[in-house]
Structure formats: C-alpha cells, structure tokens
Design an enzyme around this catalytic site. Structure first.
Site: not given
Length: 316
Positions: A165, A258, A288
């Site tokens: 991320s 995502d 995610h």
C-alpha cells in the site's frame, strides 16, 4: 455502483465484521490521532503466536541529513549462518497511519519463509510530517542497511525492497531515489498494491467507494495530507515518474476490487515497456489488504505463496 458483490465470499467475512464494528470503515473516524489509536488497538487485539524461528531487535540509526534519527527493527532467522539475502521492509498505512509493530507478523513471515534478514523502517507520518519526510526516512534507513550489510549478515548483492500500500509506493519512490542518487544497489522490489497516484483519475479509483478499506474519499484525504498543499513529484507519487529505466526487477500484485487496481496495472505495464523485468498478478475477488484481514482464506494463501516464491527466486 457498489463493487462489494465482487468480493470473494471467504475474504468478505472479516470485512463484514469490521463494518459491523465500525460502520463506514476506518475513514469514518475523522480525527487522525483517534483513527490511528483505533487501528493500533484492532491489530493489538489479534493474537499472533511467536515464531521460534525468528529473532528481532530494534536499533536507532541516522535519519536524513539534519533530521531526527529513525528506528529500524531487524529480523533474523534464528539459525542464520553466513550472508543472507536482505529485505528492506516499508510498512503501509496510507502515509498517515501504521508502524513497524503493526506489520510485525508480515515481516516475521518474510524472514522465516524466505530465510532473509528483514530490516523494517519506522518513518515519520503525515499530516504532521508531509512529503518528503517519509520517503527521505525510508531512503536513509536503506542507506544505513546497505552500509552495515556485513554486520547485519546481509549479502549486499541480494538486497530487495518490500512494502504494501503506502509502503509499496514508498518502496518504488525509494528505488527511484536510489537510482537517481547512485545507490544503494537493489536486486529486486516487491511493491504490493502500491499507492502511487495522487490524481485519482482511474476507473478503479472511482469504483471503490463503499468497501470500508481504503475507499476513494479516504485516499483523496490521505494524499492531501501527505502532499501538504504542494504539487506531487515522482518521489511522492511514482506514477508521475517519466523515466522508469534502471529500476530493479519488480513483482506487483493487487486485488480486482482494490482502488489501486488500475494505477498499479498501468505502472506494471510501464515498467515492462521500460525494460524492467516485471511480474504482475491481479487477484479476482480481493479487496485492499484482504490477505491480511482474512489470512486463512484460500485466496490469501495463494497470494502469499506467489509472493514468497517470487522473493526466493529473485534473491537466490
């Protein structure tokens, strides 16, 4: 139109539990200090058995020139002998949350499964410390790691970057800085569903609005805080980099549900076009960080198997 119906049913279970406990997800907590505390408490409540194969220690090391020192946590296989591959680990959290402790299980897993020495960096967070503080901290920690490779038991020719991320975006940005400043040399990078584009213009950035884990509104807010009112450069938002040549071989994966899906696919394609060997996986049904929230799901096990296999191959 909601995309929640596209989520794999097995990984949807913990997500539904989160939304029940926290309607609207993490970003429903407006105050960033309170949000961080909630996330930390949630992770702290998860019981993770100690791994007897791995030891760790914290070390204070020099930060960027003229800036405060930083902390790194060093993970070693307990039976380590000789020089091992090194993984420089950058935690996630949207540039505004997260810490080394919260990703202790992941760093431990990589150390054990890959047989690598893992160095995890504690970098400053926005909005208190906007760009470039976080990425400069990450680069300073990488420089220290490479300079102390022998002491750490790391083979300097087998050093990789790993991050998920925001950590994935910072990993790419750190690789760009290393390329542009003449080192350290990197064998490989593994940015996982990296956060790399502040413009929020892709189809997936418009689709993901009600998942509860890193939706559009939260991403826009995080980028605003991270940039601190300034224009993004390539070291803040690597999707803006015009030249990707000279970056290390890469492995990128992202879920089909995502927000970062399209920016990550586009970036992987650009890496390939620039002559950078790149492996890309898009996981149907995955939101995610689904593999973290639903670690025992079949989808999560497949995801982790691909990652550890790629790291072993790249660092062999």
């Amino acid at each position: 139109m909601s995309r929640r119906h596209l989520i794999d049913p097995e990984v949807a279970v913990p997500l539904e539990g989160l939304l029940e406990a926290l309607p609207g997800g993490f970003n429903a907590i407006a105050d960033i200090v309170a949000r961080r505390a909630t996330v930390q408490a949630m992770f702290a409540a998860i019981e993770v058995p100690e791994n007897p194969n791995v030891t760790n220690e914290d070390r204070t090391v020099p930060g960027p020139p003229g800036e405060p020192d930083i902390t790194v946590r060093i993970y070693r296989p307990r039976d380590a002998t000789g020089a091992r591959p090194g993984i420089y680990f950058i935690h996630g959290g949207g540039m505004i949350m997260g810490d080394v402790a919260g990703e202790d299980p992941t760093a431990t897993l990589l150390c054990d499964e890959v047989g690598a020495v893992v160095v995890s960096v504690e970098y400053r967070l926005a909005p208190e410390h906007p760009h470039p503080a976080p990425v400069e901290d990450c680069y300073a920690g990488l420089v220290w790691t490479a300079a102390h490779a022998a002491e750490l038991g790391i083979d300097p020719d087998r050093l990789a970057l790993y991050g998920g991320s925001a950590g994935g975006g910072l990993a790419i940005a750190t690789a760009l800085i290393a390329r542009d400043r003449g080192g350290p040399a990197l064998r490989f990078m593994m940015p996982i569903y990296p956060m790399i584009d502040d413009r929020n213009e892709t189809a997936s950035s418009h689709e993901i609005t009600d998942i509860g884990i890193w939706d559009r509104a939260g991403n826009i807010e995080a980028w605003d805080w991270y940039l601190g009112g300034k224009e993004a450069d390539q070291y803040a938002a690597p999707a803006r980099a015009e030249d990707l040549t000279g970056l290390p071989p890469a492995f990128i994966d992202v879920g089909a549900v995502d927000l970062f899906r399209d920016e990550d696919i586009a970036f992987a394609q650009r890496l390939m076009a620039a002559g950078v060997p790149t492996e890309l996986h898009v996981h149907p049904g995955s939101y995610h960080a689904a593999e973290t929230f639903a670690a025992e799901a079949a989808l999560s096990r497949r995801t982790w198997a691909l990652r550890t296999d790629a790291l072993r191959r790249a660092l062999a």
